[in-house]
Design a protein around this motif. Structure first.
Motif, PDB file in Angstrom:
ATOM      1  N   PHE A  19       0.783  -1.339   0.080  1.00  0.00           N
ATOM      2  CA  PHE A  19       0.130  -0.038   0.154  1.00  0.00           C
ATOM      3  C   PHE A  19       0.936   1.223  -0.033  1.00  0.00           C
ATOM      4  N   LEU A  20       1.810   1.107   0.766  1.00  0.00           N
ATOM      5  CA  LEU A  20       2.731   2.482   0.976  1.00  0.00           C
ATOM      6  C   LEU A  20       3.465   2.881  -0.403  1.00  0.00           C
ATOM      7  N   VAL A  21       3.932   1.506  -1.084  1.00  0.00           N
ATOM      8  CA  VAL A  21       4.865   1.719  -2.021  1.00  0.00           C
ATOM      9  C   VAL A  21       4.033   2.060  -3.304  1.00  0.00           C
ATOM     10  N   GLN A  22       2.724   1.924  -3.403  1.00  0.00           N
ATOM     11  CA  GLN A  22       1.871   2.048  -4.364  1.00  0.00           C
ATOM     12  C   GLN A  22       1.220   3.745  -4.271  1.00  0.00           C
ATOM     13  N   ALA A  29       1.439  -1.598 -13.607  1.00  0.00           N
ATOM     14  CA  ALA A  29       1.037  -3.041 -13.576  1.00  0.00           C
ATOM     15  C   ALA A  29       2.462  -3.859 -13.925  1.00  0.00           C
ATOM     16  N   GLU A  30       3.056  -3.331 -14.962  1.00  0.00           N
ATOM     17  CA  GLU A  30       4.354  -3.838 -15.269  1.00  0.00           C
ATOM     18  C   GLU A  30       5.272  -4.127 -14.306  1.00  0.00           C
ATOM     19  N   TRP A  35       8.500  -6.555  -9.917  1.00  0.00           N
ATOM     20  CA  TRP A  35       8.927  -6.694  -8.569  1.00  0.00           C
ATOM     21  C   TRP A  35       8.279  -8.058  -7.913  1.00  0.00           C
ATOM     22  N   VAL A  36       7.080  -8.602  -8.197  1.00  0.00           N
ATOM     23  CA  VAL A  36       6.541  -9.740  -7.679  1.00  0.00           C
ATOM     24  C   VAL A  36       7.446 -10.820  -8.255  1.00  0.00           C
ATOM     25  N   ALA A  37       7.814 -10.913  -9.573  1.00  0.00           N
ATOM     26  CA  ALA A  37       8.537 -12.007 -10.087  1.00  0.00           C
ATOM     27  C   ALA A  37       9.878 -11.901  -9.212  1.00  0.00           C
ATOM     28  N   ALA A  38      10.697 -10.748  -8.935  1.00  0.00           N
ATOM     29  CA  ALA A  38      11.882 -10.721  -8.316  1.00  0.00           C
ATOM     30  C   ALA A  38      11.705 -10.985  -6.689  1.00  0.00           C
TER      31      ALA A  38
END
Length: 222
Positions: A19-22, A29-30, A35-38
């Motif tokens: 939430f804070l990062v967003q 989305a890309e 980040w999720v893959a890493a």
């Protein structure tokens, strides 16, 4: 319950970080996918390390338990072997020099362990390898020294052969053999002490409560 206490705060912290990062960086989305893959790769790597470490610790514990079981069995056999070695040491010190060779050789041959016995069995020694002070290796070395010693003494089992040896030669052999017997004794003694320690850890003496039941502690209070 333990995993819940760890996992629930971690889940809440993860949601808060997302939430804070967003909120501050407004990632696309890309970017989030990258980040999720890493993060997934990092977590998979950490999980692999954790799993390997856990399996290694479980194997260490299982190996230690087996070593304690084998040590409990072998400690008595080692003690008996040490007693026989001490008898040989006494014969070397107080025996008749004229009969020392044949008598000594006979006793060493009697000391020679059977290859399939607990002391000579390589499979059992491997199970003892987790014990400290290289106990299993020292047992193996002592057994090897006894076998080699027996072959060296074989010619002197004949009394007439021994009588041909000069007094100086007999003294030389007595000192040499005494040193070898002392080394065998030291190796076996260290290994036997480690086996005793391991058996006390793996199979401690039962308490009064274990023998007579929990009610015995209530009686002791009166």
């Amino acid at each position: 319950m333990r995993w819940f206490l760890i996992g629930y705060p971690a889940l809440v912290a993860t949601i808060a970080v997302v939430f804070l990062v967003q909120y501050f960086f407004c990632l696309s989305a890309e970017a989030w996918a990258a980040w999720v893959a890493a993060l997934g790769t990092l977590l998979a790597f950490a999980g692999t390390i954790w799993l390997a470490t856990s399996q290694y610790r479980l194997k260490q514990k299982a190996d230690a338990d087996i070593a304690h079981l084998v040590a409990a069995r072998m400690s008595g056999e080692l003690a008996a072997m040490i007693d026989r070695v001490e008898q040989i040491q006494a014969r070397l010190t107080f025996g008749n020099p004229a009969e020392l060779g044949p008598a000594f050789a006979t006793h060493v041959f009697a000391l020679k362990p059977d290859p399939i016995s607990a002391l000579g069995n390589a499979d059992r020694l491997v199970l003892l390898s987790p014990l400290p002070n290289r106990a299993a290796h020292r047992i193996a070395r002592a057994v090897g020294m006894i076998h080699g010693f027996s072959e060296e003494l074989e010619p002197y089992m004949n009394i007439s052969r021994w009588q041909q040896v000069t007094a100086a030669g007999r003294e030389h052999y007595a000192k040499k053999w005494s040193k070898q017997i002392d080394q065998i004794f030291d190796l076996l003694k260290v290994a036997q002490l480690e086996c005793v320690k391991a058996s006390e850890i793996g199979a401690p003496l039962p308490t009064h409560e274990e023998i007579y039941g929990p009610w015995i502690t209530d009686l002791e209070d009166f």
